[in-house]
Scaffold this active site. Structure first.
Site, PDB file in Angstrom:
ATOM      1  N   ASP A  53      42.883  34.459  33.972  1.00 46.68           N
ATOM      2  CA  ASP A  53      42.698  34.227  35.408  1.00 46.68           C
ATOM      3  C   ASP A  53      41.213  34.303  35.762  1.00 46.68           C
ATOM      4  OD1 ASP A  53      42.440  36.955  35.145  1.00 46.68           O
ATOM      5  OD2 ASP A  53      43.943  37.471  36.651  1.00 46.68           O
ATOM      6  N   SER A  54      40.371  34.558  34.740  1.00 44.64           N
ATOM      7  CA  SER A  54      38.921  34.436  34.915  1.00 44.64           C
ATOM      8  C   SER A  54      38.558  32.984  35.246  1.00 44.64           C
ATOM      9  CB  SER A  54      38.176  34.904  33.667  1.00 44.64           C
ATOM     10  OG  SER A  54      38.722  34.300  32.501  1.00 44.64           O
ATOM     11  N   ASP A  92      47.508  34.266  31.518  1.00 44.28           N
ATOM     12  CA  ASP A  92      47.492  35.382  32.474  1.00 44.28           C
ATOM     13  C   ASP A  92      48.472  35.136  33.608  1.00 44.28           C
ATOM     14  OD1 ASP A  92      45.903  37.595  31.975  1.00 44.28           O
ATOM     15  OD2 ASP A  92      44.056  36.571  32.561  1.00 44.28           O
ATOM     16  N   GLU A 124      48.608  42.560  33.855  1.00 43.91           N
ATOM     17  CA  GLU A 124      47.768  43.754  34.028  1.00 43.91           C
ATOM     18  C   GLU A 124      48.591  44.930  34.543  1.00 43.91           C
ATOM     19  OE1 GLU A 124      44.351  42.975  36.513  1.00 43.91           O
ATOM     20  OE2 GLU A 124      43.672  41.314  35.249  1.00 43.91           O
ATOM     21  N   GLU A 191      40.127  46.682  28.422  1.00 43.77           N
ATOM     22  CA  GLU A 191      38.880  46.161  28.991  1.00 43.77           C
ATOM     23  C   GLU A 191      37.985  47.286  29.496  1.00 43.77           C
ATOM     24  OE1 GLU A 191      39.366  42.861  31.650  1.00 43.77           O
ATOM     25  OE2 GLU A 191      37.258  42.879  32.262  1.00 43.77           O
TER      26      GLU A 191
HETATM   27  O1  KIV Z   1      41.014  36.609  32.573  1.00 44.53           O
HETATM   28  C1  KIV Z   1      40.419  36.914  31.538  1.00 44.53           C
HETATM   29  O2  KIV Z   1      39.551  36.174  31.046  1.00 44.53           O
HETATM   30  C2  KIV Z   1      40.770  38.168  30.887  1.00 44.53           C
HETATM   31  C3  KIV Z   1      39.891  38.623  29.767  1.00 44.53           C
HETATM   32  C4  KIV Z   1      38.631  39.128  30.296  1.00 44.53           C
HETATM   33  C5  KIV Z   1      40.581  39.603  28.902  1.00 44.53           C
HETATM   34  O3  KIV Z   1      41.710  38.801  31.262  1.00 44.53           O
END
Ligand code: KIV
Length: 273
Positions: A53-54, A92, A124, A191
């Site tokens: 979700d980044s 995610d 998460e 993390e």
């Molecule tokens: O969304 C993401 O890129 C992540 C990583 C930082 C583990 O959850």
């Protein structure tokens, strides 16, 4: 082929990740959000691709991961799946798609799997989302946990600083990690926590523990591809190693093109019909 030889052609599965941990082979994981990037990353031999979700940050320019929607995550995941043949693809579950209740969580996970054809979801949290994880696992969907700094809770933490430095929080994290393993998660992302704590968790668990800003004592590493390739230049935490300076290469390429267009050098006769 001996059991210790790395096979770069065999499809990566959740089971293979467990075998990698058992034989001490580190797991490589990177994010991707689109077809072209995923194709390159997969062909390079990465073990796991995370449709993180980044994407909310690096693809859209939001300051947090909160705004990205389930539909948008599915769009990214589908694009990635079109470019991948070997890596395990994990998606995610975005903010708001699982916190309401476990039925909603399952419905979101099913949409991700059905519409993108990805192979696992990441979620998460620990004990507080136990029921949702159980329900998703019961449907046969592999789940990767995520503890430590959980960016979807940034408004609760108020900072992206290192988590679980204090004993109470560290103990809660260890407890949560065991809960996730006992529930049946196939792997866990840790993390931005102290390296010693991450190493302890990796030693105590039988499932692979993949770190980001969690030191070298874990079973694998994950980074955001835009950060490690230097596309995103505005983010340089201590844990980030830059493997390329693509922003500079891209800027030079674009400037060269602009100059060729302006001067009339492009297109040449050979580039014309
Ligand atoms: O969304 C993401 O890129 C992540 C990583 C930082 C583990 O959850």
């Amino acid at each position: 082929m001996s059991t210790n030889t790395v096979d770069n052609t065999r499809k990566v599965t959740t089971r293979r990740l467990t075998e990698m941990k058992q034989r001490g082979e580190k797991i490589s994981m990177l994010t991707s959000y689109d077809y072209s990037m995923a194709k390159i990353v997969d062909a390079a031999g990465i073990d796991v691709i995370l449709v993180g979700d980044s994407a909310s940050n690096v693809m859209v320019g939001n300051t947090t991961t909160l705004p990205i929607t389930l539909d948008q995550m599915i769009y990214h995941a589908k694009s990635v799946m079109n470019g991948v043949s070997r890596a395990l693809v994990v998606v995610d579950m975005p903010f708001g798609s699982y916190q309401g209740n476990s039925k909603e969580a399952l419905a979101s996970a099913i949409r991700i799997m059905k519409e993108s054809q990805a192979e696992a979801v990441k979620i998460e949290g620990g004990a507080e989302i136990r029921e949702s994880i159980e329900r998703i696992l019961c449907a046969g969907i592999p789940v990767m946990g995520h503890l430590g700094l959980t960016p979807q809770s940034i408004n609760k933490f108020g900072t992206y600083n290192v988590r679980a430095r204090k004993e109470e929080e560290a103990n809660k994290l260890i407890e949560d990690a065991h809960i996730l393993e006992d529930l049946g998660c196939f792997a866990l992302v840790l993390e931005k926590i102290p390296a010693e704590l991450a190493e302890r968790v990796a030693k105590e668990l039988t499932i692979p523990v993949i770190g980001i800003g969690a030191g070298g004592g874990v079973d694998g590493q994950v980074l955001v591809i835009h950060d490690m390739l230097g596309i995103n230049q505005g983010f340089s935490p201590r844990f980030l190693r830059r493997y390329a300076d693509l922003a500079t290469i891209m800027t030079e390429g674009v400037q060269h093109y602009i100059s060729d267009v302006k001067s009339g050098d492009f297109p040449s006769e050979a580039e014309s019909y």
